[in-house]
Design a protein around this motif. Sequence first.
Motif, PDB file in Angstrom:
ATOM      1  N   GLU A   1       0.834  -1.195   0.000  1.00 44.97           N
ATOM      2  CA  GLU A   1       0.000   0.000   0.000  1.00 44.97           C
ATOM      3  C   GLU A   1       0.873   1.251   0.000  1.00 44.97           C
ATOM      4  OE1 GLU A   1      -3.941   1.827   2.231  1.00 44.97           O
ATOM      5  OE2 GLU A   1      -2.862   0.167   3.175  1.00 44.97           O
ATOM      6  N   ARG A   2       1.977   1.187   0.720  1.00 41.96           N
ATOM      7  CA  ARG A   2       2.950   2.278   0.698  1.00 41.96           C
ATOM      8  C   ARG A   2       4.332   1.651   0.636  1.00 41.96           C
ATOM      9  NH1 ARG A   2       4.545   6.413   5.528  1.00 41.96           N
ATOM     10  NH2 ARG A   2       6.165   7.510   4.374  1.00 41.96           N
ATOM     11  N   ILE A   3       5.157   2.080  -0.303  1.00 39.65           N
ATOM     12  CA  ILE A   3       6.458   1.465  -0.550  1.00 39.65           C
ATOM     13  C   ILE A   3       7.508   2.085   0.367  1.00 39.65           C
ATOM     14  CG2 ILE A   3       8.196   0.972  -2.321  1.00 39.65           C
ATOM     15  CD1 ILE A   3       5.758   1.728  -4.303  1.00 39.65           C
ATOM     16  N   LEU A   4       8.281   1.250   1.039  1.00 37.69           N
ATOM     17  CA  LEU A   4       9.295   1.745   1.964  1.00 37.69           C
ATOM     18  C   LEU A   4      10.304   2.655   1.269  1.00 37.69           C
ATOM     19  CD1 LEU A   4       8.179  -0.863   3.545  1.00 37.69           C
ATOM     20  CD2 LEU A   4      10.405  -0.863   4.643  1.00 37.69           C
ATOM     21  N   GLU A   5      10.643   2.321   0.025  1.00 33.54           N
ATOM     22  CA  GLU A   5      11.718   3.052  -0.669  1.00 33.54           C
ATOM     23  C   GLU A   5      11.203   4.119  -1.633  1.00 33.54           C
ATOM     24  OE1 GLU A   5      13.111  -1.421  -0.685  1.00 33.54           O
ATOM     25  OE2 GLU A   5      11.225  -0.332  -0.806  1.00 33.54           O
ATOM     26  N   GLU A   6       9.969   4.621  -1.460  1.00 27.82           N
ATOM     27  CA  GLU A   6       9.363   5.468  -2.497  1.00 27.82           C
ATOM     28  C   GLU A   6      10.210   6.695  -2.875  1.00 27.82           C
ATOM     29  OE1 GLU A   6       6.236   8.168   0.156  1.00 27.82           O
ATOM     30  OE2 GLU A   6       5.469   6.427  -0.894  1.00 27.82           O
ATOM     31  N   SER A   7      10.700   7.459  -1.897  1.00 32.58           N
ATOM     32  CA  SER A   7      11.467   8.663  -2.237  1.00 32.58           C
ATOM     33  C   SER A   7      12.881   8.298  -2.692  1.00 32.58           C
ATOM     34  CB  SER A   7      11.527   9.624  -1.046  1.00 32.58           C
ATOM     35  OG  SER A   7      12.221   9.042   0.037  1.00 32.58           O
ATOM     36  N   LEU A   8      13.417   7.201  -2.162  1.00 32.54           N
ATOM     37  CA  LEU A   8      14.738   6.724  -2.582  1.00 32.54           C
ATOM     38  C   LEU A   8      14.716   6.361  -4.064  1.00 32.54           C
ATOM     39  CD1 LEU A   8      17.594   5.883  -1.483  1.00 32.54           C
ATOM     40  CD2 LEU A   8      16.660   3.582  -1.268  1.00 32.54           C
ATOM     41  N   TYR A   9      13.654   5.667  -4.487  1.00 34.78           N
ATOM     42  CA  TYR A   9      13.522   5.287  -5.893  1.00 34.78           C
ATOM     43  C   TYR A   9      13.458   6.513  -6.792  1.00 34.78           C
ATOM     44  CZ  TYR A   9      12.496   0.386  -4.687  1.00 34.78           C
ATOM     45  OH  TYR A   9      12.570  -0.908  -4.243  1.00 34.78           O
ATOM     46  N   ALA A  10      12.653   7.500  -6.391  1.00 35.43           N
ATOM     47  CA  ALA A  10      12.510   8.713  -7.213  1.00 35.43           C
ATOM     48  C   ALA A  10      13.861   9.393  -7.395  1.00 35.43           C
ATOM     49  CB  ALA A  10      11.510   9.667  -6.568  1.00 35.43           C
ATOM     50  N   ARG A  11      14.641   9.464  -6.341  1.00 32.54           N
ATOM     51  CA  ARG A  11      15.960  10.108  -6.428  1.00 32.54           C
ATOM     52  C   ARG A  11      16.911   9.300  -7.306  1.00 32.54           C
ATOM     53  NH1 ARG A  11      13.698  12.087  -1.877  1.00 32.54           N
ATOM     54  NH2 ARG A  11      14.289  14.220  -1.308  1.00 32.54           N
ATOM     55  N   GLU A  12      16.845   7.981  -7.218  1.00 27.57           N
ATOM     56  CA  GLU A  12      17.674   7.149  -8.093  1.00 27.57           C
ATOM     57  C   GLU A  12      17.332   7.392  -9.558  1.00 27.57           C
ATOM     58  OE1 GLU A  12      18.135   2.968  -7.213  1.00 27.57           O
ATOM     59  OE2 GLU A  12      17.927   3.335  -5.075  1.00 27.57           O
ATOM     60  N   LEU A  13      16.039   7.507  -9.859  1.00 26.61           N
ATOM     61  CA  LEU A  13      15.606   7.747 -11.238  1.00 26.61           C
ATOM     62  C   LEU A  13      16.058   9.111 -11.744  1.00 26.61           C
ATOM     63  CD1 LEU A  13      11.974   6.294 -11.019  1.00 26.61           C
ATOM     64  CD2 LEU A  13      13.907   5.297 -12.265  1.00 26.61           C
ATOM     65  N   LEU A  14      16.320  10.022 -10.814  1.00 28.46           N
ATOM     66  CA  LEU A  14      16.782  11.363 -11.185  1.00 28.46           C
ATOM     67  C   LEU A  14      18.302  11.480 -11.167  1.00 28.46           C
ATOM     68  CD1 LEU A  14      14.099  13.421  -9.250  1.00 28.46           C
ATOM     69  CD2 LEU A  14      14.324  13.242 -11.735  1.00 28.46           C
ATOM     70  N   GLY A  15      18.985  10.346 -10.988  1.00 25.34           N
ATOM     71  CA  GLY A  15      20.442  10.339 -11.102  1.00 25.34           C
ATOM     72  C   GLY A  15      21.207  10.322  -9.807  1.00 25.34           C
ATOM     73  N   VAL A  16      20.517  10.311  -8.665  1.00 26.25           N
ATOM     74  CA  VAL A  16      21.220  10.219  -7.377  1.00 26.25           C
ATOM     75  C   VAL A  16      21.685   8.770  -7.203  1.00 26.25           C
ATOM     76  CG1 VAL A  16      21.018  10.452  -4.870  1.00 26.25           C
ATOM     77  CG2 VAL A  16      19.825  12.059  -6.377  1.00 26.25           C
ATOM     78  N   PRO A  17      22.973   8.525  -6.964  1.00 25.95           N
ATOM     79  CA  PRO A  17      23.470   7.140  -6.869  1.00 25.95           C
ATOM     80  C   PRO A  17      22.754   6.342  -5.786  1.00 25.95           C
ATOM     81  CG  PRO A  17      25.302   8.686  -6.973  1.00 25.95           C
ATOM     82  CD  PRO A  17      24.057   9.503  -6.790  1.00 25.95           C
ATOM     83  N   LYS A  18      22.535   5.065  -6.073  1.00 31.02           N
ATOM     84  CA  LYS A  18      21.902   4.166  -5.102  1.00 31.02           C
ATOM     85  C   LYS A  18      22.835   3.975  -3.910  1.00 31.02           C
ATOM     86  CE  LYS A  18      21.981  -0.397  -5.242  1.00 31.02           C
ATOM     87  NZ  LYS A  18      21.812  -1.815  -5.551  1.00 31.02           N
ATOM     88  N   PRO A  19      22.315   4.103  -2.676  1.00 32.90           N
ATOM     89  CA  PRO A  19      23.172   3.859  -1.501  1.00 32.90           C
ATOM     90  C   PRO A  19      23.690   2.424  -1.506  1.00 32.90           C
ATOM     91  CG  PRO A  19      21.063   4.850  -0.866  1.00 32.90           C
ATOM     92  CD  PRO A  19      20.941   4.462  -2.304  1.00 32.90           C
ATOM     93  N   LYS A  20      24.961   2.253  -1.155  1.00 31.54           N
ATOM     94  CA  LYS A  20      25.551   0.912  -1.100  1.00 31.54           C
ATOM     95  C   LYS A  20      24.923   0.132   0.051  1.00 31.54           C
ATOM     96  CE  LYS A  20      30.106  -1.286  -1.228  1.00 31.54           C
ATOM     97  NZ  LYS A  20      29.855  -2.368  -0.273  1.00 31.54           N
ATOM     98  N   GLU A  21      24.596  -1.159  -0.234  1.00 30.19           N
ATOM     99  CA  GLU A  21      24.043  -1.998   0.815  1.00 30.19           C
ATOM    100  C   GLU A  21      25.084  -2.175   1.923  1.00 30.19           C
ATOM    101  OE1 GLU A  21      23.766  -2.659  -2.349  1.00 30.19           O
ATOM    102  OE2 GLU A  21      21.628  -2.863  -2.770  1.00 30.19           O
ATOM    103  N   SER A  22      24.719  -1.810   3.150  1.00 32.14           N
ATOM    104  CA  SER A  22      25.644  -1.948   4.272  1.00 32.14           C
ATOM    105  C   SER A  22      24.859  -2.107   5.563  1.00 32.14           C
ATOM    106  CB  SER A  22      26.549  -0.712   4.384  1.00 32.14           C
ATOM    107  OG  SER A  22      25.786   0.435   4.728  1.00 32.14           O
TER     108      SER A  22
END
Length: 687
Positions: free
Chosen positions: A270-291
Amino acid sequence: SVSSSFPFSLLDPMLKRDCFEDILEERRNSSDLKYALRCYAPVLYKGVTPCKANMLKNIVLQSDQLHYVINQVSQESGEAPDIIQEEASVILEEMAHRLQISTVRCFAFALSKAFKTLFQHVCVNEEGIQRLQQAIQEHPVVLLPSHRSYMDFLLMSYILYTYDLALPVIAAGMDFMGMKFVGEMLRMSGAFFIRRSFGGDKLYWAVFSEYVKTMLRNGFAPIEFFLEGTRSRTCKSLTPKLGLLNIVIEPFFKGEVFDVNLVPVSISYERILEESLYARELLGVPKPKESTSGLLKARRILSEDYGSIHVYFGQPVSVRSLAQGKVNRSTYNLFPRHIPRKPMEETQSFVNDTAYRIVRLQEDNMVLKPWVLMASLLLQNLEGLELSVLTEQTVWLRGLALSYAAFLDWPDQAPTAKVVSSSLALHRGLACVSGDRVSLVVGEPLGPVTPEEALFNRAVSVLSCASYRNQVLHVFLRPAMLAVAMLHLSDEVYNCFSFLWDMFSNDFILCPGDTVQDFEEACYLLVKTGAVQMPQQDIVMTDIGQPTLSFFNGLLEPFLQGYQVVCRYLCEEASEGLTEKQYIPAVRSFAVKLILAGNLRCYEVLSSDMQKNALAALLRMDAVRKVKVADQVTLIVNKMAVNSIDDILGKNRMISHINQTPISPSLSLVAVAEDLYRDGLTPSYIR
């Protein structure tokens, strides 16, 4: 047997889907510790004894197929077979899972706490669980969940543990292995780690494929992987990747197993945990490294409400039933089984078709919440809507979605106004009510911002909202393409539909060869809802059809504009030596200039996903070619062909000149058939 070939058509008026049970209800009323430590005794495939991880590795390392490849690599490299054998052992050690029930119990306890905090409900279709339980006992099972969140694979194992089903072994990317402590915890919960790409590493491929096939042949555990290959940042289904599917189907072709059951699983948030993170990735912000540190920092999400999750286990799909009459398995008897062979053309075609149809099944069983309808309406009205108008239009869209067999979770007894207000409350980070007007939220800057920064904040809001609209696109896509074709070229509707079908086949799941079938489905649905009539094979809009066709046209407008911006950039701005690596930043900069100049109002054009898909379409239509120069891939643009496509998409109507008011693309597609035939771009199914 519970399995079948593809089990139903969503155009079937008798279609009935399973009911759901909230598995968190019991967790809220009983001890999580007792739940984690309870007796766990799943029924396995034909009663096999669970295999220890070390025994499984020994079986793989002693297999005839791996020995054949080891000798082959030894001859090619000049190194001794023993050295290559040791390399294979190291690869397997890095890759293999070490499933331990004690670790699973730890996860069961921790996830119970987390899920009760994050989600109101986690709903599962129990009939699907019963079908899966039977399928696991009959034949090897492959679980194929949709992939929208990192939460997916944890959720799948949690559900199977809850229902006392055999825990899956899960294909995971190497990214997770580098997470201290967490990586090993995932390995001990059933994850096996694979590289994102193998290149030409013959030995790695042999170890990997033999490891997966050994687990499948012996039925030690269900195998789970994501057919889309990676999380969808847009919440649209991605084009399926065929590598792992080829591997799990091959034992059936070779007669090593009687059948394989493929189980599509649809996970709806119903609500995606990564919603704003995804939008920023689509706009060219690098994906945070899994850590692990990143995971700990993400604890703040525990204070948020993410609504409900629905997990729908689909009807098991029998590979044996699907392959009947399509693949001649007797040809596999002409060669020793242990010798690796490139799949035959008919096999590749079968696997490709199967992959697309599995993803379609995932889409069909996605549960849609009221917010996806509201997001669809708000994106077509970026200046905002009166709350009463939004409520009225949401009710209208609900009726349209239900008539198209959408799987909609709408509270039965609640007044419409309450449904709308509760959706707005849950998604208050994306939309707000000011006075009586609803509009998208744009993040408040901490200080003065540049026009580019203001544009970026607005784009994050739009792309986040679009990720919800995208969840309903599969329901409306085919009638929407027909609506666009009708509004733009009423005399050549099928040709225009076919052009759009071909152009958008990277953005949406359109099964190869289904153009005519999809066109007929679109006609059926628009006639069914009274939007069009078909007297004497013509397609004519009815008096009441205008709102439906206009909404559908607006639904596809961002995609039409996005593709056109790419065409215009390649024709007017791209340099001769444009590399593939430079392409996305360059198109994004071009789109930013257009928006800041007031010549473009579509923020979705900035999405890297749309830009990649547009390029893929142009490559497929031979309007652009890739040429490798030195270590870089250069794009060679056929400007005449790209200009022709640009004209078809409505070049001079969709993006205006500077200081002119942009004109809606709603009336912009012209002379489709003539342009297609003139430039030789017509797909084979139209000729």
